[in-house]
Each structure stands twice: as C-alpha cells, then as structure tokens.
Design a protein around this motif. Structure first.
Motif, PDB file in Angstrom:
ATOM      1  N   THR A  84     -45.832 -29.312  51.330  1.00 38.08           N
ATOM      2  CA  THR A  84     -45.733 -29.932  52.648  1.00 38.08           C
ATOM      3  C   THR A  84     -46.591 -31.199  52.633  1.00 38.08           C
ATOM      4  OG1 THR A  84     -47.599 -28.648  53.526  1.00 38.08           O
ATOM      5  CG2 THR A  84     -45.397 -27.706  53.833  1.00 38.08           C
ATOM      6  N   HIS A  85     -46.630 -31.883  53.754  1.00 35.78           N
ATOM      7  CA  HIS A  85     -47.408 -33.117  53.858  1.00 35.78           C
ATOM      8  C   HIS A  85     -48.860 -32.861  53.451  1.00 35.78           C
ATOM      9  CE1 HIS A  85     -48.399 -37.111  55.202  1.00 35.78           C
ATOM     10  NE2 HIS A  85     -49.436 -36.602  55.848  1.00 35.78           N
ATOM     11  N   GLY A  86     -49.389 -33.699  52.588  1.00 34.85           N
ATOM     12  CA  GLY A  86     -50.758 -33.570  52.098  1.00 34.85           C
ATOM     13  C   GLY A  86     -50.853 -32.915  50.733  1.00 34.85           C
ATOM     14  N   TYR A  87     -49.802 -32.227  50.328  1.00 37.82           N
ATOM     15  CA  TYR A  87     -49.801 -31.550  49.030  1.00 37.82           C
ATOM     16  C   TYR A  87     -49.969 -32.537  47.879  1.00 37.82           C
ATOM     17  CZ  TYR A  87     -47.602 -29.813  44.778  1.00 37.82           C
ATOM     18  OH  TYR A  87     -47.328 -29.521  43.471  1.00 37.82           O
ATOM     19  N   PHE A  88     -49.229 -33.647  47.921  1.00 33.90           N
ATOM     20  CA  PHE A  88     -49.262 -34.586  46.806  1.00 33.90           C
ATOM     21  C   PHE A  88     -50.648 -35.181  46.605  1.00 33.90           C
ATOM     22  CE2 PHE A  88     -48.604 -38.813  44.862  1.00 33.90           C
ATOM     23  CZ  PHE A  88     -48.141 -38.377  43.631  1.00 33.90           C
ATOM     24  N   ASP A  89     -51.359 -35.461  47.687  1.00 37.15           N
ATOM     25  CA  ASP A  89     -52.724 -35.992  47.547  1.00 37.15           C
ATOM     26  C   ASP A  89     -53.624 -34.992  46.829  1.00 37.15           C
ATOM     27  OD1 ASP A  89     -51.962 -38.313  48.880  1.00 37.15           O
ATOM     28  OD2 ASP A  89     -52.621 -37.556  50.837  1.00 37.15           O
ATOM     29  N   LEU A  90     -53.506 -33.726  47.182  1.00 32.08           N
ATOM     30  CA  LEU A  90     -54.306 -32.690  46.531  1.00 32.08           C
ATOM     31  C   LEU A  90     -53.907 -32.542  45.067  1.00 32.08           C
ATOM     32  CD1 LEU A  90     -56.399 -30.451  46.619  1.00 32.08           C
ATOM     33  CD2 LEU A  90     -54.682 -28.975  47.664  1.00 32.08           C
ATOM     34  N   LEU A  91     -52.616 -32.539  44.790  1.00 30.44           N
ATOM     35  CA  LEU A  91     -52.147 -32.455  43.410  1.00 30.44           C
ATOM     36  C   LEU A  91     -52.673 -33.628  42.592  1.00 30.44           C
ATOM     37  CD1 LEU A  91     -50.337 -31.114  41.232  1.00 30.44           C
ATOM     38  CD2 LEU A  91     -48.488 -32.588  42.051  1.00 30.44           C
ATOM     39  N   THR A  92     -52.640 -34.815  43.162  1.00 32.42           N
ATOM     40  CA  THR A  92     -53.139 -36.009  42.478  1.00 32.42           C
ATOM     41  C   THR A  92     -54.617 -35.852  42.120  1.00 32.42           C
ATOM     42  OG1 THR A  92     -51.515 -37.405  43.580  1.00 32.42           O
ATOM     43  CG2 THR A  92     -53.453 -38.514  42.676  1.00 32.42           C
ATOM     44  N   ARG A  93     -55.407 -35.330  43.044  1.00 32.16           N
ATOM     45  CA  ARG A  93     -56.840 -35.113  42.767  1.00 32.16           C
ATOM     46  C   ARG A  93     -57.032 -34.105  41.639  1.00 32.16           C
ATOM     47  NH1 ARG A  93     -57.143 -35.309  48.335  1.00 32.16           N
ATOM     48  NH2 ARG A  93     -57.450 -33.068  48.558  1.00 32.16           N
ATOM     49  N   LEU A  94     -56.271 -33.017  41.653  1.00 32.56           N
ATOM     50  CA  LEU A  94     -56.393 -32.014  40.588  1.00 32.56           C
ATOM     51  C   LEU A  94     -55.993 -32.589  39.235  1.00 32.56           C
ATOM     52  CD1 LEU A  94     -54.984 -28.763  42.266  1.00 32.56           C
ATOM     53  CD2 LEU A  94     -57.376 -29.394  41.893  1.00 32.56           C
ATOM     54  N   ILE A  95     -54.934 -33.381  39.208  1.00 39.89           N
ATOM     55  CA  ILE A  95     -54.488 -34.008  37.963  1.00 39.89           C
ATOM     56  C   ILE A  95     -55.548 -34.963  37.441  1.00 39.89           C
ATOM     57  CG2 ILE A  95     -52.840 -35.683  37.020  1.00 39.89           C
ATOM     58  CD1 ILE A  95     -50.698 -34.342  38.807  1.00 39.89           C
ATOM     59  N   THR A  96     -56.100 -35.750  38.322  1.00 40.63           N
ATOM     60  CA  THR A  96     -57.081 -36.749  37.924  1.00 40.63           C
ATOM     61  C   THR A  96     -58.384 -36.106  37.461  1.00 40.63           C
ATOM     62  OG1 THR A  96     -56.110 -38.295  39.491  1.00 40.63           O
ATOM     63  CG2 THR A  96     -58.320 -38.810  38.692  1.00 40.63           C
ATOM     64  N   HIS A 106     -47.552 -27.512  35.532  1.00 42.31           N
ATOM     65  CA  HIS A 106     -47.092 -26.297  36.218  1.00 42.31           C
ATOM     66  C   HIS A 106     -48.264 -25.567  36.862  1.00 42.31           C
ATOM     67  CE1 HIS A 106     -44.683 -22.823  37.251  1.00 42.31           C
ATOM     68  NE2 HIS A 106     -45.584 -22.067  36.673  1.00 42.31           N
ATOM     69  N   ASP A 107     -49.333 -25.352  36.100  1.00 43.98           N
ATOM     70  CA  ASP A 107     -50.505 -24.671  36.658  1.00 43.98           C
ATOM     71  C   ASP A 107     -51.176 -25.516  37.735  1.00 43.98           C
ATOM     72  OD1 ASP A 107     -50.026 -22.530  35.007  1.00 43.98           O
ATOM     73  OD2 ASP A 107     -51.596 -23.038  33.561  1.00 43.98           O
ATOM     74  N   ALA A 108     -51.201 -26.836  37.546  1.00 44.53           N
ATOM     75  CA  ALA A 108     -51.775 -27.717  38.569  1.00 44.53           C
ATOM     76  C   ALA A 108     -50.977 -27.616  39.862  1.00 44.53           C
ATOM     77  CB  ALA A 108     -51.812 -29.160  38.075  1.00 44.53           C
ATOM     78  N   ARG A 109     -49.679 -27.508  39.734  1.00 48.38           N
ATOM     79  CA  ARG A 109     -48.824 -27.360  40.916  1.00 48.38           C
ATOM     80  C   ARG A 109     -49.145 -26.057  41.643  1.00 48.38           C
ATOM     81  NH1 ARG A 109     -42.249 -26.729  40.934  1.00 48.38           N
ATOM     82  NH2 ARG A 109     -41.983 -27.031  43.170  1.00 48.38           N
ATOM     83  N   ILE A 110     -49.286 -24.967  40.910  1.00 48.25           N
ATOM     84  CA  ILE A 110     -49.623 -23.670  41.513  1.00 48.25           C
ATOM     85  C   ILE A 110     -50.985 -23.753  42.197  1.00 48.25           C
ATOM     86  CG2 ILE A 110     -50.077 -21.223  41.044  1.00 48.25           C
ATOM     87  CD1 ILE A 110     -47.098 -22.229  40.671  1.00 48.25           C
ATOM     88  N   ALA A 111     -51.974 -24.322  41.503  1.00 46.90           N
ATOM     89  CA  ALA A 111     -53.315 -24.455  42.075  1.00 46.90           C
ATOM     90  C   ALA A 111     -53.290 -25.309  43.337  1.00 46.90           C
ATOM     91  CB  ALA A 111     -54.277 -25.045  41.043  1.00 46.90           C
ATOM     92  N   ALA A 112     -52.577 -26.419  43.297  1.00 51.75           N
ATOM     93  CA  ALA A 112     -52.501 -27.295  44.467  1.00 51.75           C
ATOM     94  C   ALA A 112     -51.838 -26.592  45.642  1.00 51.75           C
ATOM     95  CB  ALA A 112     -51.758 -28.590  44.120  1.00 51.75           C
ATOM     96  N   LEU A 113     -50.771 -25.860  45.388  1.00 50.66           N
ATOM     97  CA  LEU A 113     -50.114 -25.117  46.469  1.00 50.66           C
ATOM     98  C   LEU A 113     -51.064 -24.090  47.088  1.00 50.66           C
ATOM     99  CD1 LEU A 113     -46.527 -24.547  45.049  1.00 50.66           C
ATOM    100  CD2 LEU A 113     -47.094 -25.659  47.214  1.00 50.66           C
TER     101      LEU A 113
END
Length: 145
Positions: A84-96, A106-113
C-alpha cells in the motif's frame, strides 16, 4: 499480529513434512484469537512449492492448495498483507541499508510488508531475515527448551 513465511505455510500444509507436527503445534498454541498475517508473495510461493512435481513426489493437487490458502485467508482472525502507500519508501530503505541485490529482494519484500503493516513477529525457518534487524523473527519449528 504474527506473519507466516512460506516455509511455515508448507510445513503446516504438508503432512509429509518433517516439521508438520511442530508447525501445527505452534500455530494452534497461539489461541483462537491470535491474528495471523498472510502475505501474498508467501501465498504465491507456497502454491508454487506444494504443487511442484520436482519438489514433492506427490505434489498437492491445485484445488487442495487453493483450498488451504482460502481457509487461511478466510479465517476471521487473519489479515492479508499487500503493498500500500508508503511500502515502497520502506522497501527502498531496507534495500539501501541492507545492501540488498538480486534474489535477496524477495526477503526484503517480505520484511518490508511486515514492517509496513506492524507485524509483531515473522515466523520463518529462514535465517536470511537476520539482514533486517528491525523485524522480529522466530522459528517455531525448533524447540526453545
């Protein structure tokens, strides 16, 4: 709210899993009003694994796998987690911060969700989630005694 990773879903579903009894015991030990979170990426992966003839000598028939998913997501105390809105920002932080690349996404996506939806704990047998210290994880398939 407790989220369930793919490996826990497979263990819950497959009676021939070495961890089936432990998964069932952990799942049922939470009481009937525990909210379990189901993540679409994990449900898709669950289906792909249990119906795959190269993974299981007798794979789960598609209708049975779909029925298992339906029973989990239609339970009154379950939640389905999606982007949902805001997910991509969190995913970006985890990736970075985690220097995530390639299949680690895949795991980053699960963690971000999980983090995005306020999951209290992710149940998983996958130690790769240690790359995301913000997310509390537990392996319910091993005894804590």
């Amino acid at each position: 709210m407790i989220a369930l990773d793919t490996n826990i879903l497979v263990a819950l579903h497959r009676e021939d899993s070495d961890h089936h009894r432990a998964a069932l015991q952990a799942y049922h030990s939470q009481g009937q009003h525990t909210t379990f979170a189901f993540l679409w990426p994990c449900l898709h992966e669950f289906y792909a694994i249990v119906t795959h003839p190269r993974i299981f000598r007798k794979p789960t028939p598609p209708r049975i796998a779909l029925a298992a998913i339906a029973s989990w997501i239609n339970h009154p105390d379950s939640r389905i987690l999606a982007e949902t809105h805001g997910y991509f920002d969190l995913l970006t932080r985890l990736i970075t911060t985690g220097s995530i690349a390639g299949p680690q996404i895949h795991d980053a996506r699960i963690a971000a969700l999980c983090l995005h939806h306020g999951v209290r704990e992710l149940w998983t047998a996958d130690r790769d989630f240690s790359r995301f210290p913000q997310l509390r994880t537990r392996n319910p398939l091993i005894s804590s005694h």
